[in-house]
Design a protein around this motif. Structure first.
Motif, PDB file in Angstrom:
ATOM      1  N   ARG A  33       0.837  -1.203   0.000  1.00 54.46           N
ATOM      2  CA  ARG A  33       0.000   0.000   0.000  1.00 54.46           C
ATOM      3  C   ARG A  33       0.871   1.252   0.000  1.00 54.46           C
ATOM      4  O   ARG A  33       2.052   1.195   0.335  1.00 54.46           O
ATOM      5  CB  ARG A  33      -0.903  -0.017   1.225  1.00 54.46           C
ATOM      6  CG  ARG A  33      -0.155   0.042   2.542  1.00 54.46           C
ATOM      7  CD  ARG A  33      -1.115  -0.094   3.713  1.00 54.46           C
ATOM      8  NE  ARG A  33      -0.397  -0.008   4.992  1.00 54.46           N
ATOM      9  CZ  ARG A  33      -1.002  -0.122   6.167  1.00 54.46           C
ATOM     10  NH1 ARG A  33      -2.307  -0.325   6.215  1.00 54.46           N
ATOM     11  NH2 ARG A  33      -0.295  -0.033   7.277  1.00 54.46           N
ATOM     12  N   PRO A  34       0.275   2.404  -0.330  1.00 60.85           N
ATOM     13  CA  PRO A  34       1.059   3.641  -0.384  1.00 60.85           C
ATOM     14  C   PRO A  34       1.774   3.918   0.933  1.00 60.85           C
ATOM     15  O   PRO A  34       1.221   3.720   2.015  1.00 60.85           O
ATOM     16  CB  PRO A  34       0.007   4.707  -0.688  1.00 60.85           C
ATOM     17  CG  PRO A  34      -1.084   3.973  -1.378  1.00 60.85           C
ATOM     18  CD  PRO A  34      -1.121   2.615  -0.745  1.00 60.85           C
ATOM     19  N   GLY A  35       3.006   4.374   0.815  1.00 58.62           N
ATOM     20  CA  GLY A  35       3.801   4.649   2.000  1.00 58.62           C
ATOM     21  C   GLY A  35       4.608   5.913   1.833  1.00 58.62           C
ATOM     22  O   GLY A  35       4.490   6.637   0.845  1.00 58.62           O
ATOM     23  N   PRO A  36       5.486   6.206   2.788  1.00 55.71           N
ATOM     24  CA  PRO A  36       6.287   7.431   2.744  1.00 55.71           C
ATOM     25  C   PRO A  36       7.375   7.359   1.684  1.00 55.71           C
ATOM     26  O   PRO A  36       7.799   6.280   1.267  1.00 55.71           O
ATOM     27  CB  PRO A  36       6.885   7.502   4.145  1.00 55.71           C
ATOM     28  CG  PRO A  36       6.969   6.077   4.587  1.00 55.71           C
ATOM     29  CD  PRO A  36       5.754   5.408   4.007  1.00 55.71           C
ATOM     30  N   ALA A  37       7.834   8.514   1.258  1.00 53.12           N
ATOM     31  CA  ALA A  37       8.896   8.600   0.251  1.00 53.12           C
ATOM     32  C   ALA A  37       9.742   9.840   0.527  1.00 53.12           C
ATOM     33  O   ALA A  37       9.291  10.789   1.178  1.00 53.12           O
ATOM     34  CB  ALA A  37       8.313   8.660  -1.160  1.00 53.12           C
ATOM     35  N   VAL A  38      10.978   9.807   0.016  1.00 56.03           N
ATOM     36  CA  VAL A  38      11.937  10.886   0.275  1.00 56.03           C
ATOM     37  C   VAL A  38      12.649  11.262  -1.021  1.00 56.03           C
ATOM     38  O   VAL A  38      13.080  10.388  -1.776  1.00 56.03           O
ATOM     39  CB  VAL A  38      12.982  10.456   1.321  1.00 56.03           C
ATOM     40  CG1 VAL A  38      13.994  11.577   1.570  1.00 56.03           C
ATOM     41  CG2 VAL A  38      12.314  10.042   2.628  1.00 56.03           C
ATOM     42  N   VAL A  39      12.776  12.561  -1.286  1.00 56.47           N
ATOM     43  CA  VAL A  39      13.619  13.075  -2.372  1.00 56.47           C
ATOM     44  C   VAL A  39      14.998  13.365  -1.791  1.00 56.47           C
ATOM     45  O   VAL A  39      15.113  14.074  -0.794  1.00 56.47           O
ATOM     46  CB  VAL A  39      13.032  14.363  -2.978  1.00 56.47           C
ATOM     47  CG1 VAL A  39      13.990  14.934  -4.021  1.00 56.47           C
ATOM     48  CG2 VAL A  39      11.679  14.103  -3.598  1.00 56.47           C
ATOM     49  N   VAL A  40      16.043  12.812  -2.415  1.00 59.82           N
ATOM     50  CA  VAL A  40      17.404  12.962  -1.907  1.00 59.82           C
ATOM     51  C   VAL A  40      18.223  13.799  -2.891  1.00 59.82           C
ATOM     52  O   VAL A  40      18.253  13.504  -4.084  1.00 59.82           O
ATOM     53  CB  VAL A  40      18.077  11.598  -1.694  1.00 59.82           C
ATOM     54  CG1 VAL A  40      19.446  11.781  -1.032  1.00 59.82           C
ATOM     55  CG2 VAL A  40      17.195  10.678  -0.849  1.00 59.82           C
ATOM     56  N   SER A  41      18.899  14.818  -2.385  1.00 62.33           N
ATOM     57  CA  SER A  41      19.733  15.696  -3.216  1.00 62.33           C
ATOM     58  C   SER A  41      21.147  15.743  -2.648  1.00 62.33           C
ATOM     59  O   SER A  41      21.329  15.803  -1.429  1.00 62.33           O
ATOM     60  CB  SER A  41      19.160  17.112  -3.251  1.00 62.33           C
ATOM     61  OG  SER A  41      17.815  17.103  -3.680  1.00 62.33           O
ATOM     62  N   GLY A  42      22.138  15.760  -3.536  1.00 63.14           N
ATOM     63  CA  GLY A  42      23.531  15.759  -3.112  1.00 63.14           C
ATOM     64  C   GLY A  42      24.187  17.121  -3.225  1.00 63.14           C
ATOM     65  O   GLY A  42      23.529  18.156  -3.345  1.00 63.14           O
ATOM     66  N   GLY A 113       9.094  13.432   2.261  1.00 65.23           N
ATOM     67  CA  GLY A 113      10.135  14.233   2.884  1.00 65.23           C
ATOM     68  C   GLY A 113      11.261  14.522   1.919  1.00 65.23           C
ATOM     69  O   GLY A 113      11.285  14.034   0.787  1.00 65.23           O
ATOM     70  N   ALA A 114      12.223  15.322   2.360  1.00 63.35           N
ATOM     71  CA  ALA A 114      13.410  15.628   1.557  1.00 63.35           C
ATOM     72  C   ALA A 114      14.640  15.480   2.436  1.00 63.35           C
ATOM     73  O   ALA A 114      14.633  15.880   3.611  1.00 63.35           O
ATOM     74  CB  ALA A 114      13.345  17.039   0.981  1.00 63.35           C
ATOM     75  N   LEU A 115      15.682  14.912   1.852  1.00 61.41           N
ATOM     76  CA  LEU A 115      16.991  14.818   2.483  1.00 61.41           C
ATOM     77  C   LEU A 115      17.997  15.524   1.590  1.00 61.41           C
ATOM     78  O   LEU A 115      18.144  15.164   0.415  1.00 61.41           O
ATOM     79  CB  LEU A 115      17.397  13.353   2.674  1.00 61.41           C
ATOM     80  CG  LEU A 115      18.875  13.090   3.008  1.00 61.41           C
ATOM     81  CD1 LEU A 115      19.296  13.785   4.285  1.00 61.41           C
ATOM     82  CD2 LEU A 115      19.151  11.593   3.079  1.00 61.41           C
ATOM     83  N   GLY A 116      18.666  16.527   2.121  1.00 60.78           N
ATOM     84  CA  GLY A 116      19.689  17.236   1.372  1.00 60.78           C
ATOM     85  C   GLY A 116      21.046  17.029   2.001  1.00 60.78           C
ATOM     86  O   GLY A 116      21.200  17.192   3.217  1.00 60.78           O
ATOM     87  N   ILE A 117      22.018  16.644   1.174  1.00 55.74           N
ATOM     88  CA  ILE A 117      23.390  16.469   1.628  1.00 55.74           C
ATOM     89  C   ILE A 117      24.217  17.616   1.081  1.00 55.74           C
ATOM     90  O   ILE A 117      24.127  17.955  -0.103  1.00 55.74           O
ATOM     91  CB  ILE A 117      23.957  15.112   1.159  1.00 55.74           C
ATOM     92  CG1 ILE A 117      23.078  13.962   1.621  1.00 55.74           C
ATOM     93  CG2 ILE A 117      25.388  14.909   1.646  1.00 55.74           C
ATOM     94  CD1 ILE A 117      22.620  13.070   0.510  1.00 55.74           C
ATOM     95  N   CYS A 118      25.033  18.237   1.930  1.00 53.13           N
ATOM     96  CA  CYS A 118      25.878  19.353   1.528  1.00 53.13           C
ATOM     97  C   CYS A 118      25.016  20.464   0.909  1.00 53.13           C
ATOM     98  O   CYS A 118      24.054  20.906   1.512  1.00 53.13           O
ATOM     99  CB  CYS A 118      26.976  18.870   0.597  1.00 53.13           C
ATOM    100  SG  CYS A 118      28.277  20.106   0.292  1.00 53.13           S
ATOM    101  N   ALA A 119      25.322  20.906  -0.296  1.00 56.83           N
ATOM    102  CA  ALA A 119      24.558  21.989  -0.918  1.00 56.83           C
ATOM    103  C   ALA A 119      23.102  21.610  -1.118  1.00 56.83           C
ATOM    104  O   ALA A 119      22.216  22.477  -1.132  1.00 56.83           O
ATOM    105  CB  ALA A 119      25.182  22.369  -2.257  1.00 56.83           C
ATOM    106  N   GLY A 120      22.825  20.315  -1.282  1.00 59.14           N
ATOM    107  CA  GLY A 120      21.449  19.865  -1.434  1.00 59.14           C
ATOM    108  C   GLY A 120      20.577  20.234  -0.249  1.00 59.14           C
ATOM    109  O   GLY A 120      19.350  20.331  -0.380  1.00 59.14           O
ATOM    110  N   ALA A 121      21.191  20.461   0.918  1.00 59.00           N
ATOM    111  CA  ALA A 121      20.427  20.865   2.093  1.00 59.00           C
ATOM    112  C   ALA A 121      19.822  22.251   1.888  1.00 59.00           C
ATOM    113  O   ALA A 121      18.626  22.472   2.119  1.00 59.00           O
ATOM    114  CB  ALA A 121      21.325  20.851   3.323  1.00 59.00           C
ATOM    115  N   GLY A 122      20.637  23.193   1.424  1.00 61.82           N
ATOM    116  CA  GLY A 122      20.125  24.530   1.169  1.00 61.82           C
ATOM    117  C   GLY A 122      19.096  24.547   0.061  1.00 61.82           C
ATOM    118  O   GLY A 122      18.086  25.262   0.137  1.00 61.82           O
TER     119      GLY A 122
END
Length: 300
Positions: A33-42, A113-122
């Motif tokens: 069934r539908p669940g959570p998801a995250v966009v990840v940026s580096g 949700g979103a996860l940003g690493i380094c510049a991806g955070a900003g």
């Protein structure tokens, strides 16, 4: 990966064209069934197969669908000029990735949700501030700068001005002739490069020096990069946010200030490690992910 996650190649529309991504699914959840998801940026200049993809796969192993994608002008995605660092456009692309995930039948639209690493955070914070449909935000080794911090980072006003001047000259050349002036994204000794030093993560083929990464920086990108103010996003970030950083990584003062100014529910965790340890060092990535997963499990 095959036993614990499944990879789906996806295409969606971003800032002016088609963007290509790798969507990692938890193997046991592929038809659930539908669940959570995250966009990840580096980090800046990177492609989806570098640190963003590594974190996305680990999130999928832990039970979250996770999308790492190539921004406009990078990797497999469309768009020109190529390898042009445009923070505003990247934040629009992150918002488009969020919209894409929310449109899928296997994703709960109110649990992205979103996860940003380094510049991806900003960039992820800017996407949240512009109204992306996020429920939660995480930042790992966040690179968060403004004009004041730039002076320290680049060795003073003259060095910042010199980069702006090179960016402006390259932009004029592009407008007049269509020619994009490139310099290395990373070099050990070429002073024209966007990053100069022993940055082995990017230059080691067994780490981030992957064939999908061109190691090019469109020099007019200095204008957007140096003009980006990550703290301008703070008032618009209203979702629960966790920051994971190190005193020995890049710009710890930026993470501290962002956290202090943030009005949303927030956490700040300090771990040992250098900036590049957060990209692919097993112990450091695991420790960071422990904090990120605890945050997403509580908020998504």
């Amino acid at each position: 990966m095959a036993d614990r996650t499944e990879l789906e190649k996806i295409v969606f529309t971003g800032s002016g064209g088609e963007l290509v991504g790798n969507l990692f699914h938890p193997a046991a959840e592929r038809s659930a069934r539908p669940g959570p998801a995250v966009v990840v940026s580096g980090s800046w200049t990177t492609v989806k197969e570098q640190m963003a993809g590594g974190y996305a796969e680990r999130l999928a192993e832990a039970g979250f669908r996770a999308l790492a994608f190539d921004f406009h002008g990078y990797g497999e995605s469309g768009g020109a000029p190529r390898e042009l660092e445009e923070p505003e456009r990247k934040s629009i692309d992150i918002a488009a990735a969020v919209d894409y995930l929310r449109s899928r039948e296997d994703v709960a639209a109110d649990r992205v949700g979103a996860l940003g690493i380094c510049a991806g955070a900003g960039y992820s914070a800017a996407a949240a501030a512009r109204g992306a449909g996020l429920r939660s935000l995480a930042m790992v080794a966040p690179w968060l700068h403004d004009d004041e911090l730039l002076l320290e980072l680049y060795g003073g006003a003259e060095q910042v001005a010199a980069r702006r001047e090179r960016g402006a000259e390259a932009a004029v050349r592009y407008r007049e002739s269509g020619e994009v002036r490139y310099v290395p994204a990373v070099s050990r000794d070429d002073q024209r490069a966007a990053m100069v030093g022993a940055f082995d993560y990017y230059l080691d083929e067994s780490r981030g020096g992957l064939p999908q990464w061109t190691n090019r920086f469109a020099e007019m990108g200095w204008l957007g990069w140096l003009g980006f103010d990550a703290f301008a996003a703070v008032p618009g970030v209203t979702v629960p946010t966790v920051l994971v950083h190190s005193r020995d990584a890049a710009i710890p003062a930026g993470a501290e200030r962002f956290h202090a100014e943030l009005g949303a529910p927030k956490e700040l965790h300090w771990l040992p490690g250098t900036q590049f340890d957060f990209y692919d060092d097993e112990a450091t990535v695991t420790a960071a992910l422990d904090r990120v997963l605890a945050h997403f499990r509580a908020t998504l």
